[in-house]
Each structure stands twice: as C-alpha cells, then as structure tokens.
Write an enzyme that holds these catalytic residues in place. Structure first.
Site, short mmCIF file in Angstrom:
data_model
loop_
_atom_site.label_atom_id
_atom_site.label_comp_id
_atom_site.label_asym_id
_atom_site.label_seq_id
_atom_site.Cartn_x
_atom_site.Cartn_y
_atom_site.Cartn_z
CB THR A 172 27.43 -23.06 1.11
OG1 THR A 172 27.07 -23.26 2.46
CG2 THR A 172 26.72 -24.07 0.26
CB SER B 56 30.49 -17.05 6.69
OG SER B 56 29.10 -17.24 6.74
CB THR C 224 24.68 -17.64 2.79
OG1 THR C 224 24.49 -18.91 3.41
CG2 THR C 224 24.94 -17.82 1.32
CG ASP C 225 25.32 -19.40 8.06
OD1 ASP C 225 24.34 -19.50 7.30
OD2 ASP C 225 25.80 -20.37 8.67
N1 DAS Z 1 27.50 -22.29 7.04
C1 DAS Z 1 27.31 -21.39 5.95
C2 DAS Z 1 28.38 -20.31 5.91
O1 DAS Z 1 29.55 -20.55 5.64
C3 DAS Z 1 27.15 -21.99 4.67
C4 DAS Z 1 26.79 -21.00 3.60
O2 DAS Z 1 25.59 -20.76 3.42
O3 DAS Z 1 27.67 -20.53 2.93
O4 DAS Z 1 27.95 -19.21 6.08
#
Ligand code: DAS
Length: 220
Positions: A7, A54, A87-88
């Site tokens: 993100t 991610s 963040t995932d």
């Molecule tokens: N979908 C998420 C990822 O790439 C977005 C994020 O929170 O970065 O992990």
C-alpha cells in the site's frame, strides 16, 4: 532502501480513495521523491527488489530479499536497510529476516495503511521515521524492526490487528519496543531472544527455491 510494493506504493482513483485502491503501482524513485526531507537525515539509495501486493509473498521473494539484505549489509558503506513492504505479510517477512539476516546493522521494515495518493497518506512520515531509525545507533543489534505510526515493534512479536486503521501494528502481551519522537528513536525494552547475527538459522545464501511453493535449505 529496498522496495517490494504494498500500500505504501499504492495508488487510488482519487485523494479520498483509502480502500479499493491498487497496491504496488508506484516505484522506489517516486517514493523517495515524495519525501525530500530524507536528504537531510541520510544518504539514501533506492532499489526496487520486486513490486507486489504482499498477500502474494512467497518463498522465492523472501529468499531474493534476504540475500540482497545480507549482501548490502556486508558493505562498509551501508549503515542500515529500510524495506518498504505491504502490511498484510509484514510480520511474516520481518520474522523470516530476523532469523536469517546475519548482521547487527539495523533493518527496518516499513509500510503504510493508506495509499500514496490519499489525503494524509501515512507512507511519507513512516518512511522518514524508518530511515532515521535505520541510521541510528540505538537500533544497532535490536534485530529486525517494524516501524509504522511512530511505533517501533520487534519483528519476532509484532502482529497486524486491524484491516484499515493506521494504528494497527501491536505486540500483544510484550508491548512496543519504543517510539519515534521528534526525529529520534526512544527504546523502552529489547528482545532477549536470539536473532539476526546471533541466530542459528541457516544462511539464506545456501537456500534455494525449486518452486514458488516449496523451498529447500541446505544446512551449513
Ligand atoms: N494488500 C496489502 C499488502 O500489500 C496492502 C498493504 O497494507 O500494504 O499487504
């Protein structure tokens, strides 16, 4: 700075798009240019290692990243590494690196909960803090760190708690390692578990993936 997507590198249809955006669309140079203040705190070089949301992380990406981190940290002209990440799976990548990075130099994994195009995007301040942290004496020997929202967490303990709020990374039971305040890190505790330079995990240099879903390690 090693960029991997997420993100923090995402973009939305408008400045008010904070869900329903597309992750991993913006490259490392754009991320760096969005924070000109970085030049006042460090000599930062950027590298796009890969560009993914991610949730698509796999063993091949992990090994590629870990090998690059170890190669760079072995250089005298590198004081620390910042990794931009979705963040995932930030907690999984960070924990893997905590086991296989063979250095006491700081490694800070950073992300954002709002895309780069959003009003009050959190990426730029998170990036600024991460660079300060990665260049600080205080972060040396602390293991891989996850830093968002002015909070510093240990890779071993951190977990994402909320799908969309900026205040999502927590360390239940043990608590944050510390905070970023006034352009400085303040540590309140540290992990006593083995990590990074003291870890007895296999070096990633001797690991290879045959398929994205299966990875074999040759013990050293
Ligand atoms: N979908 C998420 C990822 O790439 C977005 C994020 O929170 O970065 O992990």
């Amino acid at each position: 700075m090693l960029a991997t997507g997420g993100t923090i590198a995402g973009s939305g249809a408008s400045s008010t798009t904070v869900v329903g955006y597309t992750a991993a669309t913006v490259g490392i140079e754009t991320l760096l240019n969005a924070v000109p203040e970085l030049k006042t705190v460090a000599n930062v070089k950027g590298e796009q290692v890969f560009q993914i949301a991610s949730e698509n992380m796999n063993n091949d990406y992990w090994l590629k990243l870990a090998k690059r981190v170890n190669t760079l940290l072995a250089q005298d002209d590198v004081d620390g590494i910042v990794i931009t990440h979705g963040t995932d799976t930030i907690e999984e990548t960070s924990y893997f690196l905590d086991l296989v990075v063979k250095s006491k130099k700081p490694v800070v994994v950073v992300g954002a909960m709002r895309p780069s195009t959003a009003i009050s995007a959190d990426g730029p301040i998170n990036l600024f803090n991460a660079v300060i942290l990665a260049g600080s004496d205080e972060a040396v020997g602390k293991g891989v760190l996850v830093a968002l929202n002015d909070q510093i967490n240990a890779a071993r303990d951190v977990t994402k708690n909320n799908t969309s709020t900026a205040d999502t990374f927590r360390t239940p039971e043990l608590g944050f390692l510390g905070y970023m305040q006034g352009n400085k890190p303040y540590f309140y505790r540290q992990s006593t578990r083995r990590h990074t330079a003291d870890s007895n995990s296999t070096s990633p240099a001797s690991m290879s993936c045959r398929k994205s879903t299966s990875c074999t390690a040759t013990p050293t």
